[in-house]
Scaffold this motif. Structure first.
Motif, PDB file in Angstrom:
ATOM      1  N   GLU A 249       0.812  -1.214   0.000  1.00 43.18           N
ATOM      2  CA  GLU A 249       0.000   0.000   0.000  1.00 43.18           C
ATOM      3  C   GLU A 249       0.843   1.261   0.000  1.00 43.18           C
ATOM      4  O   GLU A 249       0.503   2.258  -0.672  1.00 43.18           O
ATOM      5  CB  GLU A 249      -0.912  -0.006   1.226  1.00 43.18           C
ATOM      6  N   HIS A 250       1.946   1.246   0.754  1.00 46.64           N
ATOM      7  CA  HIS A 250       2.739   2.453   0.933  1.00 46.64           C
ATOM      8  C   HIS A 250       4.019   2.469   0.114  1.00 46.64           C
ATOM      9  O   HIS A 250       4.823   3.406   0.229  1.00 46.64           O
ATOM     10  CB  HIS A 250       3.063   2.633   2.412  1.00 46.64           C
ATOM     11  N   GLY A 251       4.209   1.454  -0.718  1.00 45.04           N
ATOM     12  CA  GLY A 251       5.349   1.456  -1.620  1.00 45.04           C
ATOM     13  C   GLY A 251       6.684   1.161  -0.987  1.00 45.04           C
ATOM     14  O   GLY A 251       7.732   1.539  -1.528  1.00 45.04           O
ATOM     15  N   PHE A 252       6.677   0.469   0.142  1.00 45.80           N
ATOM     16  CA  PHE A 252       7.943   0.064   0.752  1.00 45.80           C
ATOM     17  C   PHE A 252       8.454  -1.215   0.093  1.00 45.80           C
ATOM     18  O   PHE A 252       7.661  -2.103  -0.274  1.00 45.80           O
ATOM     19  CB  PHE A 252       7.769  -0.214   2.247  1.00 45.80           C
ATOM     20  N   LEU A 253       9.754  -1.318  -0.022  1.00 44.26           N
ATOM     21  CA  LEU A 253      10.354  -2.592  -0.365  1.00 44.26           C
ATOM     22  C   LEU A 253      10.170  -3.550   0.805  1.00 44.26           C
ATOM     23  O   LEU A 253       9.968  -3.125   1.946  1.00 44.26           O
ATOM     24  CB  LEU A 253      11.837  -2.416  -0.684  1.00 44.26           C
ATOM     25  N   ALA A 254      10.241  -4.844   0.531  1.00 47.51           N
ATOM     26  CA  ALA A 254      10.013  -5.858   1.558  1.00 47.51           C
ATOM     27  C   ALA A 254      11.300  -6.629   1.835  1.00 47.51           C
ATOM     28  O   ALA A 254      11.993  -7.040   0.905  1.00 47.51           O
ATOM     29  CB  ALA A 254       8.919  -6.828   1.113  1.00 47.51           C
ATOM     30  N   SER A 255      11.595  -6.814   3.114  1.00 48.96           N
ATOM     31  CA  SER A 255      12.760  -7.598   3.499  1.00 48.96           C
ATOM     32  C   SER A 255      12.315  -8.848   4.248  1.00 48.96           C
ATOM     33  O   SER A 255      11.176  -8.949   4.714  1.00 48.96           O
ATOM     34  CB  SER A 255      13.705  -6.768   4.370  1.00 48.96           C
ATOM     35  N   ALA A 256      13.243  -9.788   4.348  1.00 49.68           N
ATOM     36  CA  ALA A 256      12.991 -11.047   5.049  1.00 49.68           C
ATOM     37  C   ALA A 256      14.227 -11.406   5.850  1.00 49.68           C
ATOM     38  O   ALA A 256      15.327 -11.479   5.294  1.00 49.68           O
ATOM     39  CB  ALA A 256      12.659 -12.162   4.053  1.00 49.68           C
ATOM     40  N   GLY A 257      14.063 -11.591   7.151  1.00 42.33           N
ATOM     41  CA  GLY A 257      15.199 -11.927   7.989  1.00 42.33           C
ATOM     42  C   GLY A 257      14.785 -12.751   9.190  1.00 42.33           C
ATOM     43  O   GLY A 257      13.739 -12.505   9.790  1.00 42.33           O
ATOM     44  N   SER A 258      15.596 -13.717   9.535  1.00 45.88           N
ATOM     45  CA  SER A 258      15.267 -14.614  10.643  1.00 45.88           C
ATOM     46  C   SER A 258      15.445 -13.947  12.001  1.00 45.88           C
ATOM     47  O   SER A 258      14.822 -14.350  12.974  1.00 45.88           O
ATOM     48  CB  SER A 258      16.150 -15.864  10.585  1.00 45.88           C
ATOM     49  N   ASP A 259      16.311 -12.930  12.084  1.00 44.91           N
ATOM     50  CA  ASP A 259      16.737 -12.369  13.372  1.00 44.91           C
ATOM     51  C   ASP A 259      17.416 -13.462  14.202  1.00 44.91           C
ATOM     52  O   ASP A 259      17.264 -13.532  15.416  1.00 44.91           O
ATOM     53  CB  ASP A 259      15.562 -11.749  14.133  1.00 44.91           C
ATOM     54  N   PHE A 260      18.178 -14.294  13.522  1.00 44.91           N
ATOM     55  CA  PHE A 260      18.867 -15.421  14.159  1.00 44.91           C
ATOM     56  C   PHE A 260      19.909 -14.907  15.148  1.00 44.91           C
ATOM     57  O   PHE A 260      20.705 -14.022  14.842  1.00 44.91           O
ATOM     58  CB  PHE A 260      19.554 -16.259  13.082  1.00 44.91           C
ATOM     59  N   HIS A 261      19.879 -15.479  16.358  1.00 39.11           N
ATOM     60  CA  HIS A 261      20.856 -15.160  17.391  1.00 39.11           C
ATOM     61  C   HIS A 261      21.686 -16.379  17.799  1.00 39.11           C
ATOM     62  O   HIS A 261      22.739 -16.217  18.417  1.00 39.11           O
ATOM     63  CB  HIS A 261      20.174 -14.592  18.640  1.00 39.11           C
ATOM     64  N   GLY A 262      21.205 -17.560  17.513  1.00 40.38           N
ATOM     65  CA  GLY A 262      21.939 -18.763  17.879  1.00 40.38           C
ATOM     66  C   GLY A 262      21.046 -19.973  17.797  1.00 40.38           C
ATOM     67  O   GLY A 262      19.814 -19.854  17.744  1.00 40.38           O
ATOM     68  N   PRO A 263      21.631 -21.164  17.778  1.00 40.70           N
ATOM     69  CA  PRO A 263      20.839 -22.390  17.639  1.00 40.70           C
ATOM     70  C   PRO A 263      19.923 -22.665  18.811  1.00 40.70           C
ATOM     71  O   PRO A 263      19.041 -23.516  18.716  1.00 40.70           O
ATOM     72  CB  PRO A 263      21.907 -23.488  17.497  1.00 40.70           C
ATOM     73  N   GLN A 264      20.103 -21.933  19.922  1.00 43.72           N
ATOM     74  CA  GLN A 264      19.232 -22.137  21.070  1.00 43.72           C
ATOM     75  C   GLN A 264      17.815 -21.623  20.798  1.00 43.72           C
ATOM     76  O   GLN A 264      16.860 -22.038  21.451  1.00 43.72           O
ATOM     77  CB  GLN A 264      19.807 -21.453  22.321  1.00 43.72           C
TER      78      GLN A 264
END
Length: 304
Positions: A249-264
């Motif tokens: 709607e607002h014309g932003f690009l889209a990102s994708a990220g896990s926000d991975f900090h560790g296997p725990q």
């Protein structure tokens, strides 16, 4: 940071992870271990976005070059907006840009003071050595509340990190120290001046009303912000759908990220992100990325 000119890689969005952390901030893997785990999980384009620091990039780049993985230079900047803490990810930045590094250094100075003050406040609750113990866990320039939570767990004060935040580290609790971070305009300016794109990280996590969210995103756009994280390791399917609609709607690009900090944190592991919803324009769409031959951990080339 510019990436060599070539034909963009035709890849599904699952091959990209634009939000990860290493031991250089509040992750639990070294930068090279992070890259190795991402490679093993099928990630082909990885952004290292440590909190307020970029000193893990060189190590990560060496590992990425060895494995044929494309590393995107990034950072996650802490922001104060209307008394709330937000996080703005910078992608494809030049880590040597002076304005950016001066700004990050200022944030790290505050982080150090905050960590010392948290230790003093916890000592008043008969919790000794919290600052020193958290600093040992950090093993880097960034001492975060996550490290204090790990210390409290290790010392038996709480059973898990969530309890540590509820009982000691969250807003209004004994060890809480309010943040004095960058302004939204400053964070975006630092990223843009370093040649990067600014992304609102995990927007569903912020306790903002619909009106406040619109206001924040409007200011973000006016400052030069480019994208929002539609897919995050902490986003539910409903949140993904909601923020995909906002991006369209607002014309932003889209990102994708896990926000991975560790296997725990198994729910935020690498290589598990879904595809971006239909109609979303990926933040990496216009990047020129050089495909590298896949290799295994011994440096032997793999067949695609």
């Amino acid at each position: 940071m510019s990436i060599s000119n070539s034909v963009p890689i035709p890849m599904p969005s699952q091959g990209y992870d634009m939000h990860t952390h290493s031991l250089r901030s509040d992750g639990t893997l070294t930068p090279s271990e992070l890259v190795q785990r991402a490679h093993a999980a099928g990630v082909r384009v990885l952004a290292l976005t440590d909190h307020d620091v970029t000193d893990g990039i060189a190590e990560a780049q060496t590992a990425a070059d060895r494995l044929g993985l494309i590393l995107i230079v990034g950072v996650e900047i802490s922001v104060t907006w209307q008394n709330q803490t937000l996080h703005i990810v910078g992608l494809n930045i030049n880590p040597d840009q002076t304005e950016l590094q001066q700004g990050l250094a200022r944030l790290r100075e505050f982080r150090l003071w905050r960590a010392e003050e948290m230790g003093r406040r916890l000592r008043k609750k008969r919790i000794e050595g919290a600052y020193e113990g958290s600093a040992r866990l950090a093993q880097g320039m960034i001492i975060s509340r996550t490290h204090f939570a790990r210390f409290l767990v290790d010392q038996g004060y709480v059973r898990g990190p969530q309890q540590a935040f509820r009982q000691f580290l969250g807003r209004g609790k004994p060890g809480y120290v309010p943040g004095r971070w960058a302004s939204l305009a400053e964070a975006v300016q630092w990223i843009v001046s370093a040649g990067g794109q600014a992304v609102v990280a995990h927007p569903a996590r912020y306790k903002l009303s619909a009106g406040k969210l619109r206001q924040m995103l409007g200011e973000f756009r006016e400052c030069g912000g480019a994208a929002i994280e539609v897919i995050s390791g902490s986003h539910s399917p409903d949140a993904i759908h909601h923020f995909a609609g906002i991006a369209r709607e607002h014309g932003f690009l889209a990102s994708a990220g896990s926000d991975f900090h560790g296997p725990q944190n198994t729910w935020m592991d690498l290589g598990r992100l879904p595809a971006l919803p239909e109609g979303c324009v990926p933040v990496w769409q216009e990047w020129d990325l050089e495909m590298k031959p896949l290799t295994n951990s011994d440096g032997c080339r793999l067949v695609n």
